[in-house]
Design an enzyme around this catalytic site. Structure first.
Site, PDB file in Angstrom:
ATOM      1  N   GLU A   1      -2.620 -10.919  12.718  1.00 15.04           N
ATOM      2  CA  GLU A   1      -1.580 -11.936  12.870  1.00 15.04           C
ATOM      3  C   GLU A   1      -0.283 -11.287  12.446  1.00 15.04           C
ATOM      4  O   GLU A   1      -0.065 -11.004  11.268  1.00 15.04           O
ATOM      5  CB  GLU A   1      -1.910 -13.172  12.017  1.00 15.04           C
ATOM      6  CG  GLU A   1      -1.100 -14.400  12.417  1.00 15.04           C
ATOM      7  CD  GLU A   1       0.189 -14.546  11.621  1.00 15.04           C
ATOM      8  OE1 GLU A   1       1.242 -14.121  12.161  1.00 15.04           O
ATOM      9  OE2 GLU A   1       0.147 -15.047  10.496  1.00 15.04           O
TER      10      GLU A   1
ATOM     11  N   GLU B   1      12.342  -8.950  14.645  1.00  9.63           N
ATOM     12  CA  GLU B   1      12.118  -9.916  13.567  1.00  9.63           C
ATOM     13  C   GLU B   1      12.910  -9.514  12.326  1.00  9.63           C
ATOM     14  O   GLU B   1      12.773  -8.394  11.827  1.00  9.63           O
ATOM     15  CB  GLU B   1      10.632  -9.979  13.236  1.00  9.63           C
ATOM     16  CG  GLU B   1      10.293 -11.039  12.211  1.00  9.63           C
ATOM     17  CD  GLU B   1       8.798 -11.123  11.926  1.00  9.63           C
ATOM     18  OE1 GLU B   1       8.280 -12.245  11.871  1.00  9.63           O
ATOM     19  OE2 GLU B   1       8.158 -10.064  11.782  1.00  9.63           O
TER      20      GLU B   1
ATOM     21  N   CYS C   1       6.561 -16.394   9.437  1.00 12.74           N
ATOM     22  CA  CYS C   1       6.324 -15.688  10.698  1.00 12.74           C
ATOM     23  C   CYS C   1       6.487 -16.604  11.901  1.00 12.74           C
ATOM     24  O   CYS C   1       6.882 -16.162  12.983  1.00 12.74           O
ATOM     25  CB  CYS C   1       4.929 -15.061  10.693  1.00 12.74           C
ATOM     26  SG  CYS C   1       3.584 -16.241  10.460  1.00 12.74           S
TER      27      CYS C   1
ATOM     28  N   LYS D   1      -7.114  -7.502  -0.417  1.00  7.46           N
ATOM     29  CA  LYS D   1      -6.018  -6.656  -0.871  1.00  7.46           C
ATOM     30  C   LYS D   1      -4.717  -7.470  -0.721  1.00  7.46           C
ATOM     31  O   LYS D   1      -4.182  -7.594   0.380  1.00  7.46           O
ATOM     32  CB  LYS D   1      -5.965  -5.363  -0.046  1.00  7.46           C
ATOM     33  CG  LYS D   1      -5.066  -4.276  -0.659  1.00  7.46           C
ATOM     34  CD  LYS D   1      -3.623  -4.537  -0.318  1.00  7.46           C
ATOM     35  CE  LYS D   1      -2.683  -3.537  -0.940  1.00  7.46           C
ATOM     36  NZ  LYS D   1      -1.267  -3.967  -0.820  1.00  7.46           N
TER      37      LYS D   1
ATOM     38  N   THR E   1       2.477  -1.635  10.602  1.00  8.37           N
ATOM     39  CA  THR E   1       1.306  -1.538   9.737  1.00  8.37           C
ATOM     40  C   THR E   1       0.034  -1.846  10.510  1.00  8.37           C
ATOM     41  O   THR E   1      -1.005  -1.204  10.315  1.00  8.37           O
ATOM     42  CB  THR E   1       1.441  -2.480   8.534  1.00  8.37           C
ATOM     43  OG1 THR E   1       2.622  -2.148   7.802  1.00  8.37           O
ATOM     44  CG2 THR E   1       0.240  -2.367   7.606  1.00  8.37           C
ATOM     45  N   ALA E   2       0.106  -2.815  11.411  1.00  5.54           N
ATOM     46  CA  ALA E   2      -1.064  -3.158  12.231  1.00  5.54           C
ATOM     47  C   ALA E   2      -1.507  -1.979  13.075  1.00  5.54           C
ATOM     48  O   ALA E   2      -2.712  -1.743  13.252  1.00  5.54           O
ATOM     49  CB  ALA E   2      -0.743  -4.354  13.121  1.00  5.54           C
TER      50      ALA E   2
ATOM     51  N   GLY F   1       0.762  -9.289   8.811  1.00 10.10           N
ATOM     52  CA  GLY F   1       1.885  -8.464   8.402  1.00 10.10           C
ATOM     53  C   GLY F   1       2.643  -7.922   9.593  1.00 10.10           C
ATOM     54  O   GLY F   1       2.713  -8.562  10.650  1.00 10.10           O
ATOM     55  N   SER F   2       3.177  -6.728   9.448  1.00  6.96           N
ATOM     56  CA  SER F   2       4.086  -6.163  10.440  1.00  6.96           C
ATOM     57  C   SER F   2       3.345  -5.418  11.543  1.00  6.96           C
ATOM     58  O   SER F   2       2.209  -4.958  11.368  1.00  6.96           O
ATOM     59  CB  SER F   2       5.065  -5.214   9.761  1.00  6.96           C
ATOM     60  OG  SER F   2       4.410  -4.029   9.348  1.00  6.96           O
TER      61      SER F   2
END
Length: 487
Positions: A256, A384, A289, A181, A238-239, A234-235
């Protein structure tokens, strides 16, 4: 040409999903916009739970045969995919630059060759993957890596194809099937990868690509009971949602996530080298990142370091990423630009000083920024930004440098500039980070472990660590002299 085909800088790109070895269109679409100038690239099939379920079903159906495929054959096909990538480096480069705004010269010379290398590395590592047998009271222990099953891979927009294949290659090498995705802000090269993989002979259903919004299809993928592995870049927010979604099935995760990495500059460092490392943090418009966005500089050299940094940063050219002379391109999306500027304006209102930058240049580009007079507990130091925004703080002792470096919730990477080998050893031993660079930056080897500590991630990938994640690692213990003689 099909109504579902875009022409992007002369390259044909199919806008439909790739499911079970064929193109599948959705009833709805979403608009893909180029960050270079805000122009509309085209309409992309917008996946729903139906397409997500179809992709997982295709991956499940293809899994037994792919898992049973010999290591040598899997490796051969992955090398064929790498061959296909290398033949299309120019196409992939111009499409990805159009789609995500990163430098065309970087795509041509580094990023897309690395995509091919991702496939070659894991194909070769598969062929030498082994653990030496060992004895326990006369019994033989044999370690093996069994394919786990369908894997959902959710990838970011800042380096779309490279970071996607960093997951796809080891998952396929391990014998898993994949549902990829890609990020909705940069979906195009994932579609091209599906074409390349099919041409290389990857069987139908082994690689599936589903496009769309994570909020609409993410849960359908990550909560599916037939999914055996989930890897996400990602963020942190969301994780958390992915982890909650996967928890019902206890699906193993590799995450990650973000970073707020430090660059520690000691007074004994080569200041020219330190400044070069510092300016490099503007790479990809700060959308990296691993970027060392927090400069921690020893007080006695802070003024000189800052002066040299400002001079060096002034030589950077910001503009169209397709031009050979451009050093910094646009940020990915107007929403991201707004987020970056909001961070900076709040910091300035709280008392920070912009040594350079501190403002947007237009709707696509943010001026390279360095902020000083920032408090350790301030938002701009702790959170971040993911843009070309750096902060500078000073320290007076080694202990203070380590304390400041570790004083965030993140722990992805750290960079250290010093001429003292003993100091480097002492400091790196105390830093909380998945990767530490000493007098260098962004030197990466696929056989090394990669991942973050604290809120920067869960797990490690790279080399055997990737196979440990994408496989069920089995230990078989055999008793001595237990065989009947059929001779």
């Amino acid at each position: 040409m099909s109504e579902h085909t875009l022409t992007v800088a002369g390259v044909a790109v199919d806008t439909r999903h790739w499911i079970g070895g064929r193109r599948v269109a959705s009833a709805e679409t979403f608009t893909d916009v180029s960050p270079i100038d805000g122009s509309v690239i085209g309409e992309i099939s917008r996946g729903t739970a139906l397409e997500a379920a179809a992709a997982v079903a295709a991956a499940k159906a293809a899994f037994p045969a792919w898992a049973a495929t010999s290591r040598a054959e899997r490796a051969r096909i992955l090398h064929a995919v790498a061959d296909g990538v290398e033949k299309r480096i120019e196409d992939l480069s111009i499409v990805e630059t159009t789609d995500n705004g990163a430098l065309l010269r970087s795509h041509r010379r580094g990023v897309m060759p690395r995509v091919a290398h991702n496939f070659r590395f894991f194909a070769d590592w598969l062929l030498k993957l082994e653990h030496e047998d060992f004895e326990t009271r006369g019994h033989t222990n044999h370690v093996s890596w069994d394919p786990a099953g369908p894997s959902v891979l959710i990838t970011p927009w800042n380096a779309p194809l490279m970071l996607a294949t960093w997951k796809v290659a080891p998952a396929l090498a391990a014998g898993n099937t994949v549902v990829l995705k890609p990020a909705e802000w940069s979906p195009l090269t994932a579609s091209l990868l599906a074409d390349i993989a099919a041409e290389a002979g990857l069987p139908a259903g082994v690689l599936n690509v589903v496009q769309g919004y994570g909020s609409e299809i993410g849960d359908a993928l990550t909560s599916h009971p037939d999914v055996r592995r989930i890897s996400f870049t990602g963020s942190v927010p969301t994780a958390r949602r992915i982890a909650e979604s996967a928890a019902g099935n206890l699906t193993p995760l590799s995450l990650e996530l973000g970073g707020k990495s430090p660059l520690l500059v000691f007074a004994d460092a080569d200041l020219d080298l330190a400044v070069d490392l510092a300016v490099e943090q503007y790479d990809n418009a700060g959308q990296v990142c691993l970027a060392a966005t927090r400069f921690l500089v020893e007080e006695s050299v802070a003024e000189e370091f800052t002066r040299r940094f400002v001079e060096k940063a002034a030589t950077l050219t910001q503009g169209d990423p397709r031009h050979e002379t451009t050093d910094i391109g646009p940020n990915i999306h107007p929403r991201q630009l707004e987020k970056i500027d909001a961070f900076v304006q709040r910091a300035l209102a709280a008392g920070a000083r912009a040594v350079i930058g501190g403002h947007r240049k237009d709707t696509q580009y943010y001026a390279p920024t360095l902020l000083t007079d920032v408090a350790q507990d301030s938002e701009i130091v702790q959170e971040e930004v993911f843009g070309p925004v750096l902060t500078l703080q000073t320290f007076s002792t080694e202990e203070e440098a380590v304390r400041l470096a570790n004083d965030t919730r993140f722990g992805l990477a750290a960079t250290l500039a010093t001429a003292d080998a003993e100091r480097a050893e002492r400091v790196t031993a105390q830093l909380v980070a998945g990767t530490v660079w000493v007098n260098c930056f962004f030197v990466r080897d696929l056989q090394a472990p990669f991942g973050g500590s604290r809120h920067s991630g869960v797990g490690r990938e790279g080399g055997t660590w990737s196979f440990d994640f994408y496989c069920d690692v089995k230990n078989t213990v055999t008793a001595p002299n237990g065989w009947k003689n059929h001779g």
